[in-house]
Design a protein around this motif. Structure first.
Motif, PDB file in Angstrom:
ATOM      1  N   THR A   1      -4.278  -4.685  14.213  1.00 16.83           N
ATOM      2  CA  THR A   1      -5.717  -4.451  14.367  1.00 16.83           C
ATOM      3  C   THR A   1      -6.394  -4.040  13.063  1.00 16.83           C
ATOM      4  O   THR A   1      -7.620  -4.111  12.953  1.00 16.83           O
ATOM      5  CB  THR A   1      -5.963  -3.322  15.374  1.00 16.83           C
ATOM      6  OG1 THR A   1      -5.445  -2.090  14.819  1.00 16.83           O
ATOM      7  CG2 THR A   1      -5.268  -3.609  16.696  1.00 16.83           C
ATOM      8  N   GLY A   2      -5.622  -3.567  12.094  1.00 16.07           N
ATOM      9  CA  GLY A   2      -6.201  -3.058  10.858  1.00 16.07           C
ATOM     10  C   GLY A   2      -6.659  -1.618  10.940  1.00 16.07           C
ATOM     11  O   GLY A   2      -7.072  -1.034   9.941  1.00 16.07           O
ATOM     12  N   LYS A   3      -6.598  -1.015  12.119  1.00 10.08           N
ATOM     13  CA  LYS A   3      -7.089   0.361  12.282  1.00 10.08           C
ATOM     14  C   LYS A   3      -6.233   1.332  11.479  1.00 10.08           C
ATOM     15  O   LYS A   3      -5.008   1.225  11.437  1.00 10.08           O
ATOM     16  CB  LYS A   3      -7.083   0.757  13.760  1.00 10.08           C
ATOM     17  CG  LYS A   3      -8.217   0.112  14.550  1.00 10.08           C
ATOM     18  CD  LYS A   3      -8.341   0.733  15.935  1.00 10.08           C
ATOM     19  CE  LYS A   3      -9.284  -0.093  16.813  1.00 10.08           C
ATOM     20  NZ  LYS A   3     -10.635  -0.259  16.224  1.00 10.08           N
ATOM     21  N   LEU A   4      -6.898   2.289  10.854  1.00 11.22           N
ATOM     22  CA  LEU A   4      -6.187   3.318  10.113  1.00 11.22           C
ATOM     23  C   LEU A   4      -6.405   4.668  10.778  1.00 11.22           C
ATOM     24  O   LEU A   4      -7.415   4.910  11.431  1.00 11.22           O
ATOM     25  CB  LEU A   4      -6.618   3.350   8.643  1.00 11.22           C
ATOM     26  CG  LEU A   4      -8.068   3.649   8.282  1.00 11.22           C
ATOM     27  CD1 LEU A   4      -8.328   5.155   8.211  1.00 11.22           C
ATOM     28  CD2 LEU A   4      -8.390   3.032   6.921  1.00 11.22           C
TER      29      LEU A   4
ATOM     30  N   LEU B   1      -6.138   4.328  -0.395  1.00 10.74           N
ATOM     31  CA  LEU B   1      -7.250   3.563   0.192  1.00 10.74           C
ATOM     32  C   LEU B   1      -8.552   4.351   0.224  1.00 10.74           C
ATOM     33  O   LEU B   1      -9.633   3.765   0.148  1.00 10.74           O
ATOM     34  CB  LEU B   1      -6.908   3.147   1.633  1.00 10.74           C
ATOM     35  CG  LEU B   1      -5.681   2.271   1.850  1.00 10.74           C
ATOM     36  CD1 LEU B   1      -5.556   1.899   3.317  1.00 10.74           C
ATOM     37  CD2 LEU B   1      -5.716   1.024   0.973  1.00 10.74           C
TER      38      LEU B   1
ATOM     39  N   ILE C   1       0.831  -1.204   0.000  1.00 12.94           N
ATOM     40  CA  ILE C   1       0.000   0.000   0.000  1.00 12.94           C
ATOM     41  C   ILE C   1       0.868   1.258   0.000  1.00 12.94           C
ATOM     42  O   ILE C   1       0.336   2.363  -0.038  1.00 12.94           O
ATOM     43  CB  ILE C   1      -0.992   0.030   1.181  1.00 12.94           C
ATOM     44  CG1 ILE C   1      -0.263   0.056   2.529  1.00 12.94           C
ATOM     45  CG2 ILE C   1      -1.942  -1.159   1.120  1.00 12.94           C
ATOM     46  CD1 ILE C   1      -1.179   0.389   3.708  1.00 12.94           C
ATOM     47  N   ARG C   2       2.175   1.117   0.079  1.00 13.34           N
ATOM     48  CA  ARG C   2       3.083   2.278   0.099  1.00 13.34           C
ATOM     49  C   ARG C   2       3.710   2.429  -1.279  1.00 13.34           C
ATOM     50  O   ARG C   2       4.774   1.882  -1.565  1.00 13.34           O
ATOM     51  CB  ARG C   2       4.168   2.091   1.159  1.00 13.34           C
ATOM     52  CG  ARG C   2       3.684   2.098   2.575  1.00 13.34           C
ATOM     53  CD  ARG C   2       3.467   3.502   3.125  1.00 13.34           C
ATOM     54  NE  ARG C   2       2.683   3.426   4.354  1.00 13.34           N
ATOM     55  CZ  ARG C   2       1.385   3.682   4.434  1.00 13.34           C
ATOM     56  NH1 ARG C   2       0.694   4.080   3.378  1.00 13.34           N
ATOM     57  NH2 ARG C   2       0.763   3.580   5.581  1.00 13.34           N
TER      58      ARG C   2
ATOM     59  N   ILE D   1      -1.480   2.349   8.869  1.00 10.68           N
ATOM     60  CA  ILE D   1      -2.351   1.233   9.260  1.00 10.68           C
ATOM     61  C   ILE D   1      -1.637   0.411  10.313  1.00 10.68           C
ATOM     62  O   ILE D   1      -0.446   0.118  10.177  1.00 10.68           O
ATOM     63  CB  ILE D   1      -2.692   0.361   8.044  1.00 10.68           C
ATOM     64  CG1 ILE D   1      -3.633   1.144   7.119  1.00 10.68           C
ATOM     65  CG2 ILE D   1      -3.318  -0.958   8.461  1.00 10.68           C
ATOM     66  CD1 ILE D   1      -4.100   0.363   5.935  1.00 10.68           C
ATOM     67  N   ASP D   2      -2.381   0.059  11.346  1.00 10.30           N
ATOM     68  CA  ASP D   2      -1.869  -0.863  12.360  1.00 10.30           C
ATOM     69  C   ASP D   2      -2.006  -2.275  11.810  1.00 10.30           C
ATOM     70  O   ASP D   2      -3.124  -2.762  11.595  1.00 10.30           O
ATOM     71  CB  ASP D   2      -2.677  -0.675  13.651  1.00 10.30           C
ATOM     72  CG  ASP D   2      -2.145  -1.549  14.785  1.00 10.30           C
ATOM     73  OD1 ASP D   2      -1.919  -2.757  14.554  1.00 10.30           O
ATOM     74  OD2 ASP D   2      -1.965  -1.032  15.896  1.00 10.30           O
ATOM     75  N   GLY D   3      -0.862  -2.927  11.572  1.00 12.59           N
ATOM     76  CA  GLY D   3      -0.890  -4.245  10.956  1.00 12.59           C
ATOM     77  C   GLY D   3      -1.599  -5.298  11.799  1.00 12.59           C
ATOM     78  O   GLY D   3      -2.126  -6.271  11.269  1.00 12.59           O
TER      79      GLY D   3
END
Lengths: 194, 194
Positions: B145-148, B89, B59-60, B141-143
């Motif tokens: 938890t998935g939280k952005l 995203l 994603i980078r 993105i927290d790898g």
């Protein structure tokens, strides 16, 4: 209604009225199902990964999260989820992705081709197919580097996700055709509307 | 060509011929620019986050990565990048996102409204606006938890990204209007075509 079967490497489309519950089942485990949604009354309104991820503030969508349209309307709400690992970053696999990732194998039209055929009777053109909500697809992201991987799903036989329609919808749904996302084998997907 | 200015909270659209270089500059630092691309000869072919992330496997996106269309064709290649942190995203901010994230503030039509107006002369309808490539937007993105999170850009005054057109394109480009993504202030974006 009875459980419906989507045979391996195929897809279907159907109407889902507001308030109805759609349950997508992985009957054998480790099998992805690409899901698309369109407003049944105006096919230009379609499911949007970008709106959904923006509002959810996470890429890990599960029970309680809503899937939004390009017009910021809620289309579906996840009301039950026995897996908790789905992807909403990647587009349906296609002839082109097969050429890219599996150059030695006979290309398959993939979820993209299956969805295009299934949605054509509803007047939805292939170019209108957006990023799908990929049920059970396991795409971890490294938070430091941003790198993503497509791993076998963590879903076991009988795992499922249930979504409630928030408007009258046309749904596209597949049993995914790509080797990597399904742990190397192709299995059916089951679904039920209640 | 001379440096062009996109005033704060506005947008523009222009043609970019195959082989031309587009440089997007953040003149003051911490300012996002939403970028869209359409095939100039067939506006149904549009930039696709899903295809691009699938092929890039990250994603980078930065120097050397290509931005792909919904038809799996390369539209742009990133040939220079002094920042290395962009988002692919999230959809352009809109009246609806302002209502959602900034309920106490007067809503703005946002990048979505600015892009819709700028692209209308090219025959591109608002419903055709996909996830944008958001230059300089900082969405870690927290790898686990998935939280952005949407944080201020890490770009400094004069930072830039240069993209080469791989086909004849219509480009939409904004100086983003959302408070959170721009560190709380609204600044212009500069661009140059060579």
């Amino acid at each position: 209604m009875n459980m419906m079967v989507i045979p391996e490497r195929s897809g279907t489309a159907f109407r889902l009225s507001a308030g109805k519950m759609l349950t997508v089942v992985d009957p054998k485990g480790e099998q992805v199902a690409d899901l698309l949604a369109f407003n049944a009354d105006d096919m230009d309104e379609a499911i949007s990964s970008g709106r959904t991820l923006d509002y959810a503030e996470t890429i890990r969508l599960t029970t309680g999260h809503r899937l939004y349209s390009n017009r910021s309307n809620a289309m579906l709400e996840i009301v039950e989820d026995t897996v908790g690992m789905h992807d909403f970053l990647l587009t349906p696999c296609s002839v082109d992705t097969f050429h890219h990732f599996y150059p030695g194998q006979p290309p398959h039209r993939g979820c993209f081709g299956n969805l295009a055929e299934a949605l054509a009777p509803y007047g939805i053109e292939p170019d209108r197919i957006p990023v799908a909500f990929n049920c059970f697809m396991n795409v971890p992201i490294d938070g430091e580097t941003g790198k993503l991987r497509v791993l076998p799903p963590i879903s076991k036989a009988g795992d499922h996700i249930t979504l409630r329609a928030e408007m009258d919808l046309v749904i596209g749904l597949t049993a995914c055709s790509a080797p990597d996302s399904n742990g190397g084998s192709f299995k059916p997907i089951h679904y039920r509307i209640e």
